[in-house]
Every structure is written in structure tokens, then in C-alpha cells.
Scaffold this active site. Structure first.
Site, PDB file in Angstrom:
ATOM      1  N   ARG A  52       0.845  -1.455   0.396  1.00 51.62           N
ATOM      2  CA  ARG A  52      -0.050  -0.043   0.125  1.00 51.62           C
ATOM      3  C   ARG A  52       0.931   0.810  -0.041  1.00 51.62           C
ATOM      4  NH1 ARG A  52      -2.302  -3.182   2.353  1.00 51.62           N
ATOM      5  NH2 ARG A  52      -1.022  -4.244   3.245  1.00 51.62           N
ATOM      6  N   THR A  53       2.094   1.352   0.935  1.00 55.15           N
ATOM      7  CA  THR A  53       2.639   2.626   1.146  1.00 55.15           C
ATOM      8  C   THR A  53       2.893   3.148  -0.535  1.00 55.15           C
ATOM      9  OG1 THR A  53       2.964   2.066   3.856  1.00 55.15           O
ATOM     10  CG2 THR A  53       4.407   3.882   2.464  1.00 55.15           C
ATOM     11  N   LYS A  82      25.564  -5.560  -4.386  1.00 52.35           N
ATOM     12  CA  LYS A  82      26.758  -5.215  -4.751  1.00 52.35           C
ATOM     13  C   LYS A  82      27.554  -4.547  -3.560  1.00 52.35           C
ATOM     14  CE  LYS A  82      26.113  -5.102  -9.743  1.00 52.35           C
ATOM     15  NZ  LYS A  82      26.648  -4.189 -10.726  1.00 52.35           N
ATOM     16  N   ARG A 103      11.378   3.259   2.235  1.00 49.74           N
ATOM     17  CA  ARG A 103      11.477   3.008   3.856  1.00 49.74           C
ATOM     18  C   ARG A 103      12.553   1.893   3.614  1.00 49.74           C
ATOM     19  NH1 ARG A 103       6.145  -1.002   4.338  1.00 49.74           N
ATOM     20  NH2 ARG A 103       5.110   1.239   4.452  1.00 49.74           N
ATOM     21  N   HIS A 131       6.537   6.233  11.117  1.00 48.57           N
ATOM     22  CA  HIS A 131       5.629   6.253  10.111  1.00 48.57           C
ATOM     23  C   HIS A 131       4.856   7.484   9.594  1.00 48.57           C
ATOM     24  CE1 HIS A 131       4.035   4.287   6.183  1.00 48.57           C
ATOM     25  NE2 HIS A 131       4.162   3.200   6.539  1.00 48.57           N
TER      26      HIS A 131
HETATM   27  C1  NCD Z   1       2.182  -0.830   8.104  1.00 48.86           C
HETATM   28  C2  NCD Z   1       4.102  -0.259   8.219  1.00 48.86           C
HETATM   29  O1  NCD Z   1       4.673  -0.927   7.298  1.00 48.86           O
HETATM   30  O2  NCD Z   1       4.577  -0.283   9.333  1.00 48.86           O
HETATM   31  N1  NCD Z   1       2.150  -0.981   7.408  1.00 48.86           N
HETATM   32  C3  NCD Z   1       1.571   0.039   6.174  1.00 48.86           C
HETATM   33  O3  NCD Z   1       2.183   1.047   6.084  1.00 48.86           O
HETATM   34  N2  NCD Z   1       0.860  -0.619   5.388  1.00 48.86           N
HETATM   35  C4  NCD Z   1       1.821  -1.628   9.207  1.00 48.86           C
HETATM   36  C5  NCD Z   1       2.384  -3.042   8.993  1.00 48.86           C
HETATM   37  O4  NCD Z   1       3.660  -3.101   8.578  1.00 48.86           O
HETATM   38  O5  NCD Z   1       2.203  -3.447  10.047  1.00 48.86           O
END
Ligand code: NCD
Length: 304
Positions: A52-53, A82, A103, A131
Site C-alpha cells: 500500500r505505502t 553489490k 522505506r 511512519h
Molecule cells: C504498516 C507498516 O509498514 O509499518 N503498513 C503500512 O504501511 N501499510 C504496518 C504493518 O506493516 O504492520
């Protein structure tokens, strides 16, 4: 606005957050302006798994007219494979793009990126730390369903130790001191001290309980979280707590009518699909809001 990065939700004042939420509301009502970010290139740098993110950030960028380059699996497709050091990778990407979305499994990775980047950096999750863009979506969903961010009872449930989602949300909610926070976690998964201190410093009342049933009785918002298996040092420790809270439909018979359940997803044991058909379930709508909110965030950071 203090800086043009979003590493922690603390980087945003209440005014910044309100501005992004207002922009997102306008985008949902009237559409995302298709040329708002024309000519920009977004670097989508995912060193850790995401569905999703990443996809909502990329969809948001495309909807605003920006181009997107990057990688979804750093281990397989970037020079990390590498053995290139992280700073070198970021320095190079910095020369190609107008904004870096990152991320990473390590706490502080986004901060390390900022140290070598000249373009705005958005933390899309750094280990168990924070986050912040998810928090903007959570706040958007709270405001949309409750009509306000003040005077509410918000219960954060589950893995408050390793969950970066509840960390950022607890800090953001402390900007709304009339909103009561209820932290629901077993002893092994309590909110870490640094978040605790920030929330307490803001003078906010927090109630802590191990009982999900108690929390449900008074909640306007129930933020369910997944127990973060990947952050445990042993499988055994994870097994002991993985299903400590399982929300069942019958547990909601005494819930307030306006209660809405949020979850950043993915879900595991904590929320069976039998919840999905209930009027309280809001997590799929919440996930849809991600595109407008992240488009608003890009425009706010890049056009300011
Ligand atoms: C969350 C994350 O990655 O921290 N999910 C997300 O961003 N959609 C929560 C999770 O992974 O549990």
C-alpha cells in the site's frame, strides 16, 4: 514549515498537518490536479517490503503529473546487492530526483538519507521507529469519520513496541490534548519510553490497559495493529504474543455507534475478515484515502 523533510511526525506542526489534510480533502472532493507536479521526478526507494505505502505514493505522484523512478526490492535490484553503502546510493539518487521517498528496515535510515540528500526526504517507515505519512492518513480517516480530531477517545491496540504506526500516531494525537489516548498492549509490547515521554511532555492523558474489551467500550476510534513478526529477535517470543488480541464481531456489541476501526494493514491474527462487513470497519476506505493524502503531502513539500 520547519524543514522540507518528513522524517518524524514531529517535523510537522499542527498547522502543517492541518494544511495537508485540507489539501487532501480538496483533492478527494474535486480531484487531484493532474499538472501540480509536472516536471518533477519522485525517487521511490523501498529497501523493505511494501504494498500500500509504495503503490499509493507512486499513484499519488502519477496523479499529480510527476514521474517516478526507483526500486521496490533494494536487495535484488539496486546496488545494495553489490555492497554499495547506503549513503553512496542516496547521494546518487539525490542527483536524479526532486524528492526521495524511502522505506528501510533500520531505525534512523531516513535521517541518514537526509544527511546526504539535498532534495526533500519522506520517511515511508524506518524500522520500528516512525511512519509519519501513515499518520497523516490515519488523522484524515479520524477527521473524516468523527468530524474532528478533538475530544475523542482513540485506542491504539496491539504491538505498541515495534509498531511504527502507533508511535507516530500517538505523537500526532498529542497535538490534540482533549483527545484521550488508550494504549492497549500486553507487557511485552508496551509503548517505548521515547514516545511515552513525548506524549507525556505534551500534557496528554493516556490510559493504559491490557483489556481490549474495556477499551472498546469507550472508543471512538480503534487503531488495530499487526504484531510485527519481522522485528522480533526470536520466533518463540513472537509466538507468545502474535494473537494476544483478536477482534471478534461479538466483542463489538457494546461499542459506540460512531466507532470506526482503522488498520494500516496488512492484517494477520488481530482482525479476522468477519469484521469487514460491520459498519465499524473503515480500513479499506482508509487505504483508499492514501492517494489523496500522499498527493497532498507531495504538493505541500514540493510547492512550498
Ligand atoms: C504498516 C507498516 O509498514 O509499518 N503498513 C503500512 O504501511 N501499510 C504496518 C504493518 O506493516 O504492520
Amino acid at each position: 514549515m520547519a524543514g522540507r523533510d518528513l522524517l518524524s511526525i514531529q517535523d510537522f506542526s499542527k498547522k502543517d498537518i492541518d494544511a495537508v489534510l485540507a489539501l487532501a480533502r480538496r483533492y478527494e472532493a474535486r480531484g487531484i490536479p493532474p499538472h501540480a507536479l509536472k516536471g518533477n521526478i519522485i525517487g521511490s526507494c523501498f529497501f523493505e517490503a511494501s504494498t500500500r505505502t509504495r503503490l499509493s505514493f507512486e499513484a499519488a505522484a502519477h496523479r499529480c503529473g510527476a514521474d517516478v523512478i526507483g526500486f521496490a526490492d533494494a536487495a535484488a535490484t539496486s546496488h545494495a546487492q553489490k555492497g554499495e553503502n547506503f549513503e553512496d546510493t542516496i547521494r546518487m539518487i539525490d542527483g536524479y530526483v526532486d524528492c526521495i521517498v524511502i522505506r528501510h528496515p533500520e531505525v534512523g535510515a531516513a535521517q541518514r538519507a537526509v544527511a546526504v540528500a539535498t532534495v526533500p526526504v519522506i520517511n515511508a517507515g524506518d524500522g520500528s521507529h516512525e511512519h509519519p505519512s501513515q499518520t497523516l492518513i490515519d488523522l484524515y480517516a479520524i477527521q473524516k469519520t468523527q468530524g474532528t480530531l478533538d475530544g475523542l477517545t482513540v485506542a491504539l491496540v496491539g504491538d505498541l513496541k515495534y509498531g511504527r504506526v502507533p508511535h507516530s500516531l500517538a505523537i500526532a494525537l498529542s497535538l490534540h490534548p482533549t483527545t484521550r489516548q488508550v494504549w492497549v498492549a500486553p507487557s511485552a509490547l508496551l509503548m517505548p519510553d521515547d514516545v511515552r515521554q513525548q506524549v507525556h511532555a505534551a500534557g496528554v492523558t493516556v490510559e493504559e490497559t491490557k483489556s481490549l474489551a474495556d477499551a472498546i467500550a469507550s472508543a471512538d476510534i480503534l487503531l488495530m495493529t499487526r504484531v510485527q513478526e519481522e522485528r522480533f529477535s526470536s520466533k518463540k517470543e513472537y509466538e507468545q504474543v502474535k494473537d494476544v488480541y483478536v477482534l471478534q464481531p461479538e466483542m463489538l456489541t457494546k461499542a459506540k455507534k460512531n466507532l470506526r476501526i482503522l488498520h494500516a494493514l496488512p492484517r494477520r491474527y488481530e482482525m479476522p475478515t468477519s469484521i469487514d462487513a460491520l459498519p465499524y470497519a473503515y480500513y479499506f476506505q482508509q487505504a483508499r484515502h492514501a492517494v489523496a493524502v500522499r498527493a497532498a503531502l507531495f504538493v505541500y513539500l514540493l510547492q512550498a
